[in-house]
Scaffold this motif. Structure first.
Motif, mmCIF file in Angstrom:
data_model
loop_
_atom_site.group_PDB
_atom_site.id
_atom_site.type_symbol
_atom_site.label_atom_id
_atom_site.label_comp_id
_atom_site.label_asym_id
_atom_site.label_seq_id
_atom_site.Cartn_x
_atom_site.Cartn_y
_atom_site.Cartn_z
ATOM 1 N N CYS A 89 0.805 -1.223 0.000
ATOM 2 C CA CYS A 89 0.000 0.000 0.000
ATOM 3 C C CYS A 89 0.837 1.272 0.000
ATOM 4 N N GLY A 90 2.047 1.206 0.543
ATOM 5 C CA GLY A 90 2.924 2.377 0.565
ATOM 6 C C GLY A 90 2.688 3.324 1.727
ATOM 7 N N ILE A 91 1.603 3.132 2.480
ATOM 8 C CA ILE A 91 1.324 4.121 3.532
ATOM 9 C C ILE A 91 1.152 3.539 4.943
ATOM 10 N N CYS A 92 0.988 2.224 5.073
ATOM 11 C CA CYS A 92 0.832 1.645 6.417
ATOM 12 C C CYS A 92 2.162 1.793 7.170
ATOM 13 N N CYS A 95 5.005 -0.264 5.547
ATOM 14 C CA CYS A 95 5.439 0.285 4.253
ATOM 15 C C CYS A 95 6.217 1.586 4.464
ATOM 16 N N CYS A 103 3.582 -5.512 4.344
ATOM 17 C CA CYS A 103 2.508 -4.508 4.265
ATOM 18 C C CYS A 103 1.284 -4.991 5.040
ATOM 19 N N LEU A 104 0.816 -4.134 5.930
ATOM 20 C CA LEU A 104 -0.305 -4.528 6.790
ATOM 21 C C LEU A 104 -1.624 -4.559 6.021
ATOM 22 N N ALA A 105 -1.676 -3.838 4.880
ATOM 23 C CA ALA A 105 -2.913 -3.781 4.110
ATOM 24 C C ALA A 105 -3.062 -4.961 3.157
HETATM 25 ZN ZN LIG Z 1 1.467 -1.180 3.455
#
Ligand SMILES: [Zn+2]
Ligand SMILES: [Zn+2]
Length: 347
Positions: A89-92, A95, A103-105
């Motif tokens: 996701c790039g934002i969790c 990430c 990645c947690l998402a």
């Molecule tokens: Zn992530």
């Protein structure tokens, strides 16, 4: 569309199935123009990796965007893209800390079933890719699908294997295992200018691929004592970096034995049992061991190198099959028939 499913009792089945649709606003749909068969696919098929069956296989692929969610900003319909084996996701928090493999998402990869992300795979005509802006990489116009195909999995893993050891220019490096990942590690090691680059495997045809990619010494353990050879050619000291891309019990021990004191062992082959670990040697040589899943954040860098003709592993694609004949490709690859290294699957 057609897609290759892994069904109960380790049965591969090419079937008609509905095309994927956008689910989230950050998704895109990618029309697959080339996918590959990876060693992990064989492990899923043969049951070496645990999985919950009834899913579409395939996680190494490139394609053209055919549809975008309304919040996708960086990509448009018609653009050619390379896709990471495991999207992120790039934002969790993970990430954001660079640990995109966790990645947690997403928590998974394409083509691995419900136990690992539940993302239908790429051995099909179309794939839904989540978090497109964060994880996709554009393929430069001058780079072919064939040249870009391995960037989202084995080429990134080979680069990661070398980068983990940070070999300075002029270092000596040994790569154990001349499968696709080991051969990609050989190609990527060139970017760090080693003076000696040993490649070890029992398959001569794979060693010859390594020679073309820059290996300086090819060692077949069926014919030579690998440790003796490496020590003999390195003043008895061993190499600064060993890469375990074989994932078999004997290799890790050999890596530790032929790494110079203070050197690094980089482990990317999966499957070495901990019981084989030679703790004393590891301690008394002050070694460092690194390994794990590749963070697929270097695809753009690798594509830039491919575009500049500084990196080319397309010679590893020894066979091409149509999706309609993909099961033949599985047998070809799994049994190493006809000197197969890597199979490309086209629609
Ligand atoms: Zn992530
Ligand atoms: Zn793979």
């Amino acid at each position: 569309m057609k897609a290759l499913f892994l069904r109960e009792h380790q049965v591969l089945s090419l079937e008609d199935t509905p095309e994927p649709r956008l689910i989230n606003t950050t998704d895109v749909i990618v029309r697959v123009t080339a996918s590959s068969i990876c060693g992990s696919d064989i492990h899923f098929w043969k049951g070496h990796f645990p999985s919950i069956p009834n899913f579409i296989l395939g996680h190494e692929f490139v394609g053209v965007i055919s549809e975008t969610g309304k919040d996708v900003e960086a990509f448009r319909v018609g653009e050619r893209v390379a896709v990471p084996a495991g999207p992120f996701c790039g934002i969790c928090p993970n990430c954001a800390a660079g640990k995109v493999y966790n990645c947690l998402a997403v928590q998974g990869m394409f083509g691995a079933g419900k136990a690992k992300g539940n993302l239908p795979g790429a051995q099909s005509h179309y794939v839904r890719v989540p978090h497109a802006d964060a994880c996709l990489a554009k393929i430069p116009d001058t780079v072919s699908d064939r040249e870009a195909l391995l960037v989202g999995d084995v080429l990134s893993t080979g680069y990661f294997a070398v980068e983990n050891g940070s070999p300075p220019p002029g270092a000596r490096v040994a790569v154990f295992g001349a499968g696709p990942v080991g051969l990609c590690a050989v190609a990527c090691a060139q970017l760090f200018s080693p003076v000696q680059l040993f490649l070890i495997d029992i398959e001569d045809y794979r060693l010859q691929h390594g020679r073309k990619l820059g290996a300086t010494h090819l060692l077949n353990p069926n014919r030579v004592n690998v440790i003796k050879e490496i020590k003999g050619l390195t003043d008895g000291n061993g190499v600064e970096l060993t890469i375990d891309a074989a994932g078999i019990p004997q290799t890790l021990n050999q890596c530790i034995t032929c790494t110079t004191p203070g050197g690094t062992i980089s482990v990317v082959g999966i499957g070495t049992p901990a019981s084989e670990f030679p703790m004393m040697k590891f301690m008394f040589k002050n070694l460092t061991m690194r390994g794990g899943l590749v963070p697929l954040t270097q695809m753009k860098r690798l594509l830039t190198l491919i575009e500049a003709k500084r990196l080319d592993v397309s010679s590893l694609i020894t066979h091409t099959v149509k999706l309609d004949n993909i099961i033949e490709g599985y047998h070809l690859f799994a049994n190493k028939e006809d000197n197969c290294v890597k199979v490309m699957v086209v629609p």
